[in-house]
Write a protein that holds these residues in place. Structure first.
Motif, PDB file in Angstrom:
ATOM      1  N   VAL A  24       3.551  -1.022  -3.080  1.00  0.00           N
ATOM      2  CA  VAL A  24       3.328  -2.218  -3.702  1.00  0.00           C
ATOM      3  C   VAL A  24       2.139  -2.994  -2.994  1.00  0.00           C
ATOM      4  CG1 VAL A  24       4.106  -3.885  -5.457  1.00  0.00           C
ATOM      5  CG2 VAL A  24       4.513  -1.484  -5.722  1.00  0.00           C
ATOM      6  N   ALA A  25       2.743  -3.546  -1.756  1.00  0.00           N
ATOM      7  CA  ALA A  25       2.125  -4.936  -0.574  1.00  0.00           C
ATOM      8  C   ALA A  25       0.927  -3.937  -0.787  1.00  0.00           C
ATOM      9  CB  ALA A  25       2.807  -5.186  -0.120  1.00  0.00           C
ATOM     10  N   GLU A  26       0.440  -2.361  -0.576  1.00  0.00           N
ATOM     11  CA  GLU A  26      -0.417  -2.560   0.565  1.00  0.00           C
ATOM     12  C   GLU A  26      -1.390  -2.364  -1.674  1.00  0.00           C
ATOM     13  OE1 GLU A  26       0.266   1.755   2.275  1.00  0.00           O
ATOM     14  OE2 GLU A  26       1.566   0.587   3.746  1.00  0.00           O
ATOM     15  N   ARG A  27      -1.252  -1.435  -2.461  1.00  0.00           N
ATOM     16  CA  ARG A  27      -1.773  -1.309  -3.488  1.00  0.00           C
ATOM     17  C   ARG A  27      -2.102  -2.534  -4.170  1.00  0.00           C
ATOM     18  NH1 ARG A  27       0.914   3.041  -7.149  1.00  0.00           N
ATOM     19  NH2 ARG A  27       0.774   4.981  -5.693  1.00  0.00           N
ATOM     20  N   SER A  28      -1.273  -3.805  -4.207  1.00  0.00           N
ATOM     21  CA  SER A  28      -1.912  -5.347  -4.637  1.00  0.00           C
ATOM     22  C   SER A  28      -2.437  -5.833  -4.182  1.00  0.00           C
ATOM     23  CB  SER A  28      -0.852  -5.803  -5.528  1.00  0.00           C
ATOM     24  OG  SER A  28       0.394  -6.224  -4.078  1.00  0.00           O
ATOM     25  N   ILE A  35       6.839 -10.015  -3.158  1.00  0.00           N
ATOM     26  CA  ILE A  35       6.920  -8.986  -3.981  1.00  0.00           C
ATOM     27  C   ILE A  35       8.840  -9.012  -3.956  1.00  0.00           C
ATOM     28  CG2 ILE A  35       7.531  -6.688  -4.609  1.00  0.00           C
ATOM     29  CD1 ILE A  35       4.524  -6.234  -3.289  1.00  0.00           C
ATOM     30  N   SER A  36       9.627  -9.367  -2.826  1.00  0.00           N
ATOM     31  CA  SER A  36      10.791  -9.750  -2.940  1.00  0.00           C
ATOM     32  C   SER A  36      11.010 -10.470  -3.818  1.00  0.00           C
ATOM     33  CB  SER A  36      11.251  -9.740  -1.583  1.00  0.00           C
ATOM     34  OG  SER A  36      12.489  -9.531  -1.623  1.00  0.00           O
ATOM     35  N   GLN A  37      10.470 -12.046  -3.327  1.00  0.00           N
ATOM     36  CA  GLN A  37      11.023 -12.789  -4.287  1.00  0.00           C
ATOM     37  C   GLN A  37      10.614 -13.142  -5.442  1.00  0.00           C
ATOM     38  OE1 GLN A  37       7.845 -15.583  -1.335  1.00  0.00           O
ATOM     39  NE2 GLN A  37       9.611 -16.520  -0.076  1.00  0.00           N
ATOM     40  N   PHE A  38      10.088 -12.584  -6.109  1.00  0.00           N
ATOM     41  CA  PHE A  38       8.989 -12.538  -7.357  1.00  0.00           C
ATOM     42  C   PHE A  38      10.567 -11.180  -7.790  1.00  0.00           C
ATOM     43  CE2 PHE A  38       7.281  -9.521 -10.755  1.00  0.00           C
ATOM     44  CZ  PHE A  38       6.970 -10.464 -11.699  1.00  0.00           C
ATOM     45  N   LEU A  51      -0.418 -11.577 -10.432  1.00  0.00           N
ATOM     46  CA  LEU A  51       0.790 -10.937 -11.205  1.00  0.00           C
ATOM     47  C   LEU A  51      -0.336 -10.099 -11.873  1.00  0.00           C
ATOM     48  CD1 LEU A  51       3.681 -10.851 -12.495  1.00  0.00           C
ATOM     49  CD2 LEU A  51       2.626 -12.160 -14.368  1.00  0.00           C
ATOM     50  N   LEU A  52      -0.855  -9.798 -12.169  1.00  0.00           N
ATOM     51  CA  LEU A  52      -2.281  -8.731 -12.650  1.00  0.00           C
ATOM     52  C   LEU A  52      -2.171  -7.688 -11.797  1.00  0.00           C
ATOM     53  CD1 LEU A  52      -5.031 -10.334 -14.480  1.00  0.00           C
ATOM     54  CD2 LEU A  52      -2.705  -9.536 -15.897  1.00  0.00           C
ATOM     55  N   SER A  53      -1.926  -7.639 -10.365  1.00  0.00           N
ATOM     56  CA  SER A  53      -2.195  -6.835  -9.480  1.00  0.00           C
ATOM     57  C   SER A  53      -1.636  -6.480  -8.982  1.00  0.00           C
ATOM     58  CB  SER A  53      -2.606  -7.661  -7.877  1.00  0.00           C
ATOM     59  OG  SER A  53      -2.824  -6.528  -7.038  1.00  0.00           O
ATOM     60  N   ALA A  57      -0.571  -2.603  -9.577  1.00  0.00           N
ATOM     61  CA  ALA A  57       0.086  -1.029  -9.033  1.00  0.00           C
ATOM     62  C   ALA A  57       0.892  -0.176  -9.427  1.00  0.00           C
ATOM     63  CB  ALA A  57       0.444  -2.629  -7.465  1.00  0.00           C
ATOM     64  N   ILE A  58       1.862  -0.867 -10.103  1.00  0.00           N
ATOM     65  CA  ILE A  58       2.864   0.101 -10.573  1.00  0.00           C
ATOM     66  C   ILE A  58       3.035   0.528 -11.945  1.00  0.00           C
ATOM     67  CG2 ILE A  58       4.905  -0.298  -9.114  1.00  0.00           C
ATOM     68  CD1 ILE A  58       5.712  -2.193 -11.556  1.00  0.00           C
ATOM     69  N   GLY A  59       1.401   0.071 -12.134  1.00  0.00           N
ATOM     70  CA  GLY A  59       0.905   1.056 -13.992  1.00  0.00           C
ATOM     71  C   GLY A  59       1.667   0.021 -14.997  1.00  0.00           C
ATOM     72  N   LEU A  60       1.932  -1.003 -14.644  1.00  0.00           N
ATOM     73  CA  LEU A  60       2.084  -2.332 -16.088  1.00  0.00           C
ATOM     74  C   LEU A  60       0.540  -2.835 -16.479  1.00  0.00           C
ATOM     75  CD1 LEU A  60       5.040  -3.316 -14.625  1.00  0.00           C
ATOM     76  CD2 LEU A  60       5.090  -0.806 -16.691  1.00  0.00           C
ATOM     77  N   GLU A  61       0.829  -2.892 -18.259  1.00  0.00           N
ATOM     78  CA  GLU A  61      -0.437  -3.913 -18.323  1.00  0.00           C
ATOM     79  C   GLU A  61      -0.276  -5.115 -18.985  1.00  0.00           C
ATOM     80  OE1 GLU A  61      -1.217  -2.031 -22.328  1.00  0.00           O
ATOM     81  OE2 GLU A  61      -2.887  -1.592 -20.364  1.00  0.00           O
TER      82      GLU A  61
END
Length: 119
Positions: A24-28, A35-38, A51-53, A57-61
């Motif tokens: 996810v880090a690479e994609r976003s 990401i871990s902290q989030f 947040l949008l990125s 990255a995982i297919g959410l909107e």
């Protein structure tokens, strides 16, 4: 919904998508540590662009609707279709995503010299 709750929901969807935090880090473009902290609720704030990125990255909107909006039948149908499209597995059956690593014996074979080569 708090940022901590949003992070937990994000984590569940990431696991359903079968992605590691690193992927996810690479994609976003968001660091894996953030990401871990989030996901654990340890992040005090997260900018809208990040947040949008992460969501993308995982297919959410992100969907904006009035506060207090009750889910409608259309919302349930949309969620069901989205889950079916992702071949989703229940989050309770997946705790962690890890990709296989080389066994230690394989690594040692690749660096070890043959015994008779020393003579």
């Amino acid at each position: 919904m708090t940022l901590s709750q949003l992070g937990e929901s994000f984590r569940q969807r990431r696991l359903i998508a079968n992605l590691t935090q690193g992927e996810v880090a690479e994609r976003s473009g968001v660091p894996r540590v953030r990401i871990s902290q989030f996901e654990t609720g340890a992040l005090p704030e997260l900018g809208a662009v990040k947040l949008l990125s992460l969501f993308e990255a995982i297919g959410l909107e992100l969907i904006v609707r009035p506060a207090g909006h009750q889910r409608t039948l259309d919302d349930v149908i949309d969620e069901t279709e989205t889950d079916a499209g992702m071949n989703a597995e229940p989050a309770s059956t997946r705790l962690r995503v890890r990709h296989p690593r080389k066994q230690a014996s394989e690594v040692l074979k690749s660096v070890a010299k043959p015994r008779n080569a020393e003579a």
